[in-house]
Write a protein that holds these residues in place. Sequence first.
Motif, mmCIF file in Angstrom:
data_model
loop_
_atom_site.group_PDB
_atom_site.id
_atom_site.type_symbol
_atom_site.label_atom_id
_atom_site.label_comp_id
_atom_site.label_asym_id
_atom_site.label_seq_id
_atom_site.Cartn_x
_atom_site.Cartn_y
_atom_site.Cartn_z
ATOM 1 N N UNK A 45 0.827 -1.210 0.000
ATOM 2 C CA UNK A 45 0.000 0.000 0.000
ATOM 3 C C UNK A 45 0.863 1.263 0.000
ATOM 4 N N UNK A 46 2.032 1.164 0.613
ATOM 5 C CA UNK A 46 2.958 2.303 0.609
ATOM 6 C C UNK A 46 3.449 2.559 -0.809
ATOM 7 N N UNK A 47 3.779 1.493 -1.531
ATOM 8 C CA UNK A 47 4.234 1.664 -2.911
ATOM 9 C C UNK A 47 3.100 2.196 -3.799
ATOM 10 N N UNK A 48 1.894 1.722 -3.549
ATOM 11 C CA UNK A 48 0.748 2.288 -4.285
ATOM 12 C C UNK A 48 0.629 3.777 -4.009
ATOM 13 N N UNK A 49 0.793 4.157 -2.739
ATOM 14 C CA UNK A 49 0.724 5.569 -2.370
ATOM 15 C C UNK A 49 1.776 6.384 -3.107
ATOM 16 N N UNK A 50 2.985 5.821 -3.213
ATOM 17 C CA UNK A 50 4.072 6.517 -3.916
ATOM 18 C C UNK A 50 3.716 6.762 -5.376
ATOM 19 N N UNK A 51 3.131 5.757 -6.010
ATOM 20 C CA UNK A 51 2.761 5.884 -7.421
ATOM 21 C C UNK A 51 1.626 6.899 -7.591
ATOM 22 N N UNK A 52 0.649 6.857 -6.710
ATOM 23 C CA UNK A 52 -0.461 7.809 -6.790
ATOM 24 C C UNK A 52 0.025 9.242 -6.555
ATOM 25 N N UNK A 53 0.857 9.399 -5.532
ATOM 26 C CA UNK A 53 1.322 10.739 -5.165
ATOM 27 C C UNK A 53 2.187 11.341 -6.270
ATOM 28 N N UNK A 54 3.111 10.554 -6.787
ATOM 29 C CA UNK A 54 3.968 11.084 -7.859
ATOM 30 C C UNK A 54 3.141 11.401 -9.101
ATOM 31 N N UNK A 55 2.157 10.573 -9.403
ATOM 32 C CA UNK A 55 1.274 10.852 -10.547
ATOM 33 C C UNK A 55 0.497 12.146 -10.329
ATOM 34 N N UNK A 56 0.085 12.369 -9.094
ATOM 35 C CA UNK A 56 -0.633 13.600 -8.766
ATOM 36 C C UNK A 56 0.244 14.828 -9.006
ATOM 37 N N UNK A 57 1.492 14.723 -8.578
ATOM 38 C CA UNK A 57 2.423 15.850 -8.775
ATOM 39 C C UNK A 57 2.652 16.100 -10.263
ATOM 40 N N UNK A 58 2.993 15.052 -11.007
ATOM 41 C CA UNK A 58 3.294 15.217 -12.432
ATOM 42 C C UNK A 58 2.056 15.710 -13.199
ATOM 43 N N UNK A 59 0.898 15.161 -12.881
ATOM 44 C CA UNK A 59 -0.322 15.588 -13.564
ATOM 45 C C UNK A 59 -0.641 17.043 -13.287
ATOM 46 N N UNK A 60 -0.473 17.449 -12.042
ATOM 47 C CA UNK A 60 -0.723 18.843 -11.675
ATOM 48 C C UNK A 60 0.245 19.775 -12.391
ATOM 49 N N UNK A 61 1.511 19.364 -12.461
ATOM 50 C CA UNK A 61 2.499 20.227 -13.108
ATOM 51 C C UNK A 61 2.247 20.351 -14.616
ATOM 52 N N UNK A 62 1.647 19.336 -15.233
ATOM 53 C CA UNK A 62 1.263 19.461 -16.637
ATOM 54 C C UNK A 62 0.222 20.564 -16.816
ATOM 55 N N UNK A 63 -0.671 20.688 -15.847
ATOM 56 C CA UNK A 63 -1.673 21.749 -15.919
ATOM 57 C C UNK A 63 -1.048 23.121 -15.683
ATOM 58 N N UNK A 64 -0.076 23.176 -14.795
ATOM 59 C CA UNK A 64 0.667 24.428 -14.601
ATOM 60 C C UNK A 64 1.350 24.819 -15.899
ATOM 61 N N UNK A 65 2.014 23.865 -16.527
ATOM 62 C CA UNK A 65 2.794 24.104 -17.748
ATOM 63 C C UNK A 65 1.920 24.663 -18.877
#
Length: 503
Positions: free
Chosen positions: A444-464
């Motif tokens: 579940x920790x590894x799932x959290x890592x994947x979700x969290x990093x995806x959230x960051x990258x996805x958000x930054x695409x919207x910033x860009x």
Amino acid sequence: MNYVECVPNFSEGKDRAKVESIIDSMKKYPVDVIDVEMNADHNRSVVTVVGDGDSMVNAMFKSIKRASELIDLDAHKGEHPRFGATDVVPFVPILGTTMEYCIELSRRLAERVGNELGIPVFLYANAANTPSRKELPDIRSEKFQYEQLKEAIATNEKYFPDFGPKRLGKAGATIIGAREFLIAFNVDLRTDDLKSTKEMAKRTRERSGGLKNVRALGFNLAETKETQVSMNLVNHTETPVPEVFEYVKREAESRGIPVSRTELVGMVPLKALEEIYRFYLMNRDFSENQILEKKLLEIFSKDSIKHYIEELASDKPAPGGGSASGLVGSMGAALVAMVAGLTIGKKGYEEVSEKMKIIQKEAKETAWQLYNQSENDTRAYDNLSKSLSMPKGTPEEKEERTRMIQARLKDATRVPYRTGELAASMLDYLPVLIERGNKNAVSDVYCAALFISSSVYGSMQNVKINLGLIKDTSFVEEYKAKMVGLSEETKKKTEEILKNMWN
């Protein structure tokens, strides 16, 4: 989710524009105003608001500030006792939220109001610092209101505020606290005999020997030329609404006074309505599970994520990637809270339980903030769309339209950046959970890592993508640097966290 209800009472019940302005100030945050009751005779409005704790504190602060700008207690006249422009702000736990959390929120708000707005604050109910302020009538009553507090606040220790100055401005003082659900119930009487009505109120209220859990006052109703027994039922399960109504009705009939009507002010729990049904139809076996709408609401609440997915899959531009990034990040933070929770108190993990409690608390709060960011992102896009639809027939209209578009583009950039920032804040907890958390939940920790990093990258695409449309070069440079920095930091941390994922 730390969902709470707030029921702020404002000392304005006649000027709808002022009340709407106060309510609008709340809506800058992701809270829902679900009921507004204005009473001209009381010159008071009762607003019911629900939302997450952090957003509620911010929304209540803004509304108290706005009320202090619009309402002058020196000019205020009304039947209801009052201390301030914003008279009372109770936090009420709902949907599993604890009373302790509501107490914490009320004290946070009280400190801000006292320190930042210079408005004296009295803590009451479960948030009270002293037993003498546990009950609202012990602080503010018919005989001790704003006018009396003016002098006492500086000279009488009993009325020294918990926060803020020992002096009153035109906004008066505010009473803030945490309590269980309360029903505001009024019985109007077809008489102008205020003395008899006050006698009935006295006989009804608990502190004068009447019904348990009932507070009551007698008021004059100028508009209808009647009177009213106005009550707060602080525990409707112990003292149900029908019992209270029948008591007041008997008191009135013994004086030859008929009941004109009754009134529920604000929201009421379903169980209180069940009590009314059981009492008057003598149906003791009635269950809330027999209510069709309740069953439908249970189904709809379970399908809320289904509705979101349907919206996301539609041909509408919002919700889109920014909103989805917020939701994905919320799930990642929720998993962090879950793993911490699965570690607390477990055999072999005693040494890290206190650390896990801190992680759990932070992760739960962040999960809810990210959930709200999902809605904020959709709202930011909707606001931008409205700007794009503004008229452009004249040079002035074109100029205003351009100005608003640029402003909304900046908002639509700040929101996803904040989403990424919140999500990234969870990454530092993951190594601790992997090394010291419950080993049965490491996946579940590894799932959290994947979700969290995806959230960051996805958000930054919207910033860009938004930065490419903004003309303010200093703003673009600032957020481009932030975007690159957060993305690189996330990449570095995520790679370190995931390096042993398949080992």
